[in-house]
Scaffold this active site. Structure first.
Site, PDB file in Angstrom:
ATOM      1  N   GLY A  71       7.505  -4.986 -14.484  1.00 52.97           N
ATOM      2  CA  GLY A  71       8.328  -3.814 -14.732  1.00 52.97           C
ATOM      3  C   GLY A  71       9.262  -3.469 -13.589  1.00 52.97           C
ATOM      4  N   THR A 238      12.436 -21.169 -12.274  1.00 55.20           N
ATOM      5  CA  THR A 238      11.550 -21.783 -13.261  1.00 55.20           C
ATOM      6  C   THR A 238      10.652 -20.730 -13.913  1.00 55.20           C
ATOM      7  OG1 THR A 238      11.517 -23.843 -11.995  1.00 55.20           O
ATOM      8  CG2 THR A 238       9.758 -23.527 -13.611  1.00 55.20           C
ATOM      9  N   CYS A 331      -0.112  15.923  -0.664  1.00 52.13           N
ATOM     10  CA  CYS A 331      -0.393  15.498   0.707  1.00 52.13           C
ATOM     11  C   CYS A 331      -1.736  16.022   1.212  1.00 52.13           C
ATOM     12  CB  CYS A 331       0.725  15.992   1.626  1.00 52.13           C
ATOM     13  SG  CYS A 331       0.578  15.384   3.304  1.00 52.13           S
TER      14      CYS A 331
END
Length: 382
Positions: A71, A238, A331
């Site tokens: 993603g 690839t 925090c």
């Protein structure tokens, strides 16, 4: 000690049939898909079969499915190439997007001078669509909107059809990070004509390191990685054949079992919410994660009534009990910036308390949830 895995929004257990498919690919289909001999042609056939399969389930054209490493790469590909190739001057997003989007638009602002606007959010973390419309009509610059369908931390679902309509009515492109929803929700790109979507196999019981971008045909995007003509020229290198066929198998099994597995996991989430309310009534569900109608069925984010001084020990306590989950708190220490999502929607007082994300899958049981709630209750009471 019990072993309970409740961090499925981070990554999921790989399905057994996916493992078997990938083992066969590694053992028997080792040719380079770009080679013209029979070994290479066999691998190329497998890659193109996977592309057609995914496109069929999404009502897309095979050429619109571009395989990536996941993603994050897909988000980067779309956003960076839209600025470079489509001359996008303004990106409208929100402050609670995944960092694959937020950090990329910040880089584009710094490197390319792209204007970045953030849509207003309500107290639950929902984008204000009236404000979005105002931002879309702010000037005549070429615009792209990037809003995720399902938030990876609080599980909110946006009205993606309405957002798509607003974008196109106002001449803007629409990109959605759908990493938390592809494999869990049906998609029809003709019914909801988004311009760009992104997916990662490991979010729906496939392998890590592979995903795809849906890029609407004739979008005008040019190669993101140069060096070869793979992936319709969008991404040189690839192809990771064993990962691609693993993604295909996981994708097919997810959608062939979607109704039954959605019902099962939804019941788990509902049960977990009820148990939390019974045993820890002061707990609060962040965003809309406690609302089955307004959030994804796969996760909840819970703010617990714990003294901030003890909060640092919560995940350690759960880990010692064998329970895997994710911290969703703000925090808590000088080196921990906490959750940017919760920082946007919680009050200063709420941010002092620890929040934890629990995310579910078909492999979980109610017994595991009982064990988890009991472990939480013990810690809260202690």
């Amino acid at each position: 000690m019990e072993k309970v895995y409740l961090d499925n929004a981070a990554t999921t257990q790989v399905r057994e049939n996916v493992i078997v498919k990938m083992q066969d690919a590694l053992a028997n289909f080792y040719g380079n898909p770009s080679s013209t001999h029979s070994f290479g042609r066999s691998a190329k056939t497998g890659v193109e079969s996977a592309r057609k399969t995914i496109a069929k389930y999404m009502n897309a054209h095979p050429a619109e499915i571009i395989f990536t490493s996941g993603g994050t790469e897909a988000d980067n590909m779309i956003l960076r190439c839209a600025v470079r190739d489509l001359k996008v001057e303004t990106i409208i997003t929100s402050k609670i997007e995944h960092h694959a989007v937020l950090h990329t638009v910040e880089d584009l602002a710094s490197e390319k001078g792209t204007k970045v606007l953030y849509v207003n959010l309500d107290e639950f973390g929902n984008p204000d669509l009236e404000n979005l419309e105002t931002l879309l009509q702010q000037d005549d610059s070429k615009k792209l909107v990037s809003l995720m369908h399902v938030n990876n931390e609080i599980g909110n679902k946006i009205d993606i059809a309405k957002v798509c309509e607003l974008c196109h009515v106002n001449g803007a492109l629409f990109h959605s990070d759908t990493v938390q929803s592809i494999g869990h929700y049906s998609w029809d790109v003709k019914e909801v004509p988004v311009d760009f979507l992104t997916a990662a196999a490991h979010k729906f019981h496939g392998p890590k390191g592979v995903g795809f971008a849906y890029i609407k045909k004739n979008s005008g995007l040019k190669p993101f990685i140069s060096g070869g003509s793979q992936e319709r020229g969008h991404r040189a290198g690839t192809e990771s054949f064993h990962n691609i066929v693993g993604l295909e198998m996981a994708f097919v099994e997810a959608y062939d079992n979607l109704e039954a597995e959605t019902a099962y996991v939804t019941e788990l989430k509902s049960y977990f919410i009820d148990r939390i309310k019974e045993e820890i009534p002061e707990a609060k569900f962040n965003g809309h994660s406690g609302d089955l109608d307004k959030s994804t069925f796969t996760l909840v984010n819970v703010c617990l009534p714990i003294d901030p001084q003890k909060a640092l020990m919560l995940l350690f306590h759960l880990d010692m009990k064998g329970i895997a989950c994710s911290k969703g708190s703000a925090c808590q220490s000088g080196s921990d910036l906490g959750s940017h999502v919760l920082t946007e929607i919680l009050s200063a007082e709420e941010l002092k308390k620890p929040s934890v994300r629990f995310s579910f899958s078909k492999y979980n049981t109610k017994e595991e949830l009982d064990y988890t709630v009991q472990a939480l209750k013990e810690f809260v009471e202690k």
